[in-house]
Design an enzyme around this catalytic site. Sequence first.
Site, PDB file in Angstrom:
ATOM      1  CB  SER D  64      -0.936   0.022   1.208  1.00 42.24           C
ATOM      2  OG  SER D  64      -1.940  -0.945   1.059  1.00 42.24           O
ATOM      3  CE  LYS D  67      -3.803   0.833  -1.050  1.00 37.08           C
ATOM      4  NZ  LYS D  67      -4.509   0.454   0.201  1.00 37.08           N
ATOM      5  CE1 TYR D 191      -4.685  -1.075  -4.290  1.00 37.85           C
ATOM      6  CE2 TYR D 191      -5.501  -3.327  -4.272  1.00 37.85           C
ATOM      7  CZ  TYR D 191      -5.074  -2.207  -3.595  1.00 37.85           C
ATOM      8  OH  TYR D 191      -5.046  -2.205  -2.227  1.00 37.85           O
ATOM      9  CE1 TYR D 243      -4.858   0.756   4.269  1.00 35.02           C
ATOM     10  CE2 TYR D 243      -3.269  -0.353   5.685  1.00 35.02           C
ATOM     11  CZ  TYR D 243      -3.740  -0.027   4.421  1.00 35.02           C
ATOM     12  OH  TYR D 243      -3.094  -0.498   3.328  1.00 35.02           O
ATOM     13  CB  VAL D 261      -0.224  -5.506   4.133  1.00 32.46           C
ATOM     14  CG1 VAL D 261       0.021  -6.146   2.771  1.00 32.46           C
ATOM     15  CG2 VAL D 261      -0.719  -6.535   5.122  1.00 32.46           C
TER      16      VAL D 261
END
Lengths: 312, 312, 312, 312
Positions: D64, D67, D191, D243, D261
């Site tokens: 992530s 991103k 993705y 998150y 992660v």
Amino acid sequence: MKNIASIVADIAEEMRGMTDRGQVANYIPPLACVSPDRFGIAVVMADGTVHAGGDAEEPFSIQSVSKVFSLTLALGMIGDALWSRVGREPSGSAFNSIVQLETEQGIPRNPFINAGAIVVADVLLASGTPAEAIAGVLRFVRGLARDETISIDASVAAAELATGYRNLALANYMRSFGNLMHPVEQALGVYFHQCALAMSCRQLAMAGRFLAHDGRDPATGRCIVTPQRARRINALMMLCGHYDNSGEFAFRVGLPGKSGVGGGILAVVPGTASIAVWSPGLNAKGNSQLGALALERLAARTGWSVFEAAQG
Amino acid sequence: MKNIASIVADIAEEMRGMTDRGQVANYIPPLACVSPDRFGIAVVMADGTVHAGGDAEEPFSIQSVSKVFSLTLALGMIGDALWSRVGREPSGSAFNSIVQLETEQGIPRNPFINAGAIVVADVLLASGTPAEAIAGVLRFVRGLARDETISIDASVAAAELATGYRNLALANYMRSFGNLMHPVEQALGVYFHQCALAMSCRQLAMAGRFLAHDGRDPATGRCIVTPQRARRINALMMLCGHYDNSGEFAFRVGLPGKSGVGGGILAVVPGTASIAVWSPGLNAKGNSQLGALALERLAARTGWSVFEAAQG
Amino acid sequence: MKNIASIVADIAEEMRGMTDRGQVANYIPPLACVSPDRFGIAVVMADGTVHAGGDAEEPFSIQSVSKVFSLTLALGMIGDALWSRVGREPSGSAFNSIVQLETEQGIPRNPFINAGAIVVADVLLASGTPAEAIAGVLRFVRGLARDETISIDASVAAAELATGYRNLALANYMRSFGNLMHPVEQALGVYFHQCALAMSCRQLAMAGRFLAHDGRDPATGRCIVTPQRARRINALMMLCGHYDNSGEFAFRVGLPGKSGVGGGILAVVPGTASIAVWSPGLNAKGNSQLGALALERLAARTGWSVFEAAQG
Amino acid sequence: MKNIASIVADIAEEMRGMTDRGQVANYIPPLACVSPDRFGIAVVMADGTVHAGGDAEEPFSIQSVSKVFSLTLALGMIGDALWSRVGREPSGSAFNSIVQLETEQGIPRNPFINAGAIVVADVLLASGTPAEAIAGVLRFVRGLARDETISIDASVAAAELATGYRNLALANYMRSFGNLMHPVEQALGVYFHQCALAMSCRQLAMAGRFLAHDGRDPATGRCIVTPQRARRINALMMLCGHYDNSGEFAFRVGLPGKSGVGGGILAVVPGTASIAVWSPGLNAKGNSQLGALALERLAARTGWSVFEAAQG
């Protein structure tokens, strides 16, 4: 089919021997002190015959079963206007959930979850002071059961009032949306007192007869509600009478019913019988474990499910 | 009471004149093209007499009504093991809500919301390929209705497949929790094809007769399901048959029923009749507006509510 | 870069001419009566210089901005033990949402949503009676601003108490989970009084200086909190200071800040300045529309964003 | 203050001895096989000096963290139009929650939760085929890090594709609201490949430099994004980068950061440094346990928190 008397006697006997009896509600002392060994059942037939078994004469706290009676009274007072303030759909969540109230702007999903019953209690206050509203509920239930000895257990009501923070939250929350007309304390006062009604299975089954007979008390012929209203209250009991366990009850028992955290359940067989069972141990969803089991066996052995072709 | 034939004829006539007919589902072209003027009704009595009115012979897309038949098949295949994968409680939310799946770890609340029906379709795949599973559903429904002309509208299934992103989301979501055993595309293939069953009111009412008669087809005496299972399917229809409008339907009509977005509703009067109505305009909750109204009037004039003492 | 004095003067002038000023909070009369034409700004530099513009000397109801001060006091009393009763994460929902409390067992997500601030007020009650706790807050803020004329507007507190059903619901709800130690009325009494603090932009900016200077009041050199605690309070303001609009504020302004429904915002530029703005019209998320705009322009023209390399 | 080199070396040494290292992600085999003993750190100062420690040269799956780069690219392509399809607020829920999407009509709360990053990937597809879009991401990251050896681990992408039911659900769900323009499989293809970027701490810290320096790569002077955009991306990292643990990270570390992660975290100190840490063991919220701890110590010992007055 064996006759009803035998079936009721058998069930009472079977329940006596059960070891897995659930957990007695312990959030207030007066409820926590009731022995889990208790079990009672009373079946009042259309002709007035009563088949009773176990502790059928022992009064218990009817708690949420009272919501059936307060709803009936409120509908008598304001009729369908009630439905602008309370919905008629199953909640899909716990009896005391506050989440739905936020999403749906302070309108409880149905009159049998706590929030809905508090709105109903608020309606009853239109008849006078809290004391008068409570007296009205008591008078109504005594009249239905034709038994002037029925009373409200003040110690139960007091204990609820002292610890009922969740219900205070629900009531204040609805008040913030303008869905309570009277002070929160008054609505909760009526609510907690109606829940503290102490009745035996026999008394409760007697009081529920009008729902089994299209709104008419078969003993006196007196019309309590119209046939349409009786039918509709039954529908609400079927869909919402056991909180988030209503589907399970319909699936297993197949009768309109209303349970209470005191371990009582009122169920009706339209045209045939009014039934009350009581056993204080609750299942994980907060409904009487043996009460539901007894009703399941009774419905299976008598064919009384409303979903069965060959009834009774 | 007027006889059933007159009541049905009256209702068909009354529905013809209604101007507020709801909105026809328009999310796929084949459904959007159906005229809102349509209304059909068929009532099959215990003795096989059929009272029909309006467009009772015109096939329509039964959509979610098919969930009753697929559930029946799946229970026949794996019995109560189904209930470890699907719940039996009303959802308290929209037919295609995904919220509840997150909270409850991929277990749909009941077999009549989309997610639950997709799990049921996944169970049907244990019988073979998607084509075989679909053929099995068609064969089952034809057998129930004793009508080999019933077919699946491939254009409807294709349109659903092309745009069914929400159902793809539901299926993948459940798959992520391990609650689908077969590829998502296969389960959805079965699901969309069963929903594309095209049946007339007469055919649908015929196919539903076993639910009105304790699991037995009164025409042939053949046992489709046990009495207990028939009763339980009826209970599920009563509690969950109309998505988040089930309470309203029970309140107004008082019969176990299952609606579809094509405008059809199947309802059963245990011991008495199987009923199908159809009108493509939907109310705000996605159920046939005139269909529900017609059933409300039928139940009121016949006394067929399961919550009424003096039935039929 | 123009000097700060000019920038502040320019912004005050620009705000004067704005026509889209948002909506003044109207849930209680004392707030509803404030003119939307008001705008004030005060910037206190590290050396004590104050740049002020518009209605910088006019007291307004600081409302939720007070949560910064009560949090600081509560941390001083019980330190990190507070974090077992209140979380430190953005809520992802409205300032008065009750949904999260149900999911997370009565633990509010952070000290700046209403529920969290009520827990903080409950902590302050450990210091004595409600009156003493309120006096303690007032004394603390007066000390920070070095201004004994700061007062609490009793009419605002009274109006909140009279209509604060939503906050009563939140408080009772948390009480039901055991997350309030004192009577609900007392915690809310403290909470509503702290929110009713009336301060001018100048006073508020003065009171916030310790957060801009590692916990030390640069005027006196007195240490109000440790550097670590100052940093952490700033982090909480950045993440949660504007309810469900905190991301937007960080995106546009890039400074730790706390807004109130009275239209005030306190923001700090670590090492450089403490800023207060005020304009009573609110945006759709409940934060001062012109206040946020003024801060956005100030941060852009000065380079004061904490996310910018070349600060000040 | 000790010099940065010593601080970094100390921290690397301290992390080596830690026994409570969290749980390595095990939902796909390629991630599950990484040893929890790994720890790396790289700090790139404004002048280009690199302080590295531990396994700073070992590539890991950045997941992530990618991103940040895809968001930067998407903003370069469509600018602020992106914000009509993705929000900018913390989610208040888990990284893969679908609940919020239902409430907010298919608009993800921010570009750093999975749903938001899938929308960003969908935007990247405007540049060409999935292969071209993926190549574009790789080229961009290689350019930022000035290192052509950076690659995408195809086995990781393949494993995600094979088991990514939850992400398929999110993507289909958004598609049902019209918030994906390209086929779900293509958006997910982009993705999953971007998430499979394999980079070392050194490479990652190099690639993040533009965020620490107002959008400009200090090595080349090349402007990657405008200063405003750099500031805003930093704000999003601060508010939403971890998150539902973002508040905790801001509270403890006080720097804009983005975790993955795979155990990596990229953090920036505006004007001062770009930092990457890596340790595969995750805490209960899914962020690198030792990575966060190392950054907390680094920020404390250097005074690098953006919430601190006396930085660096």
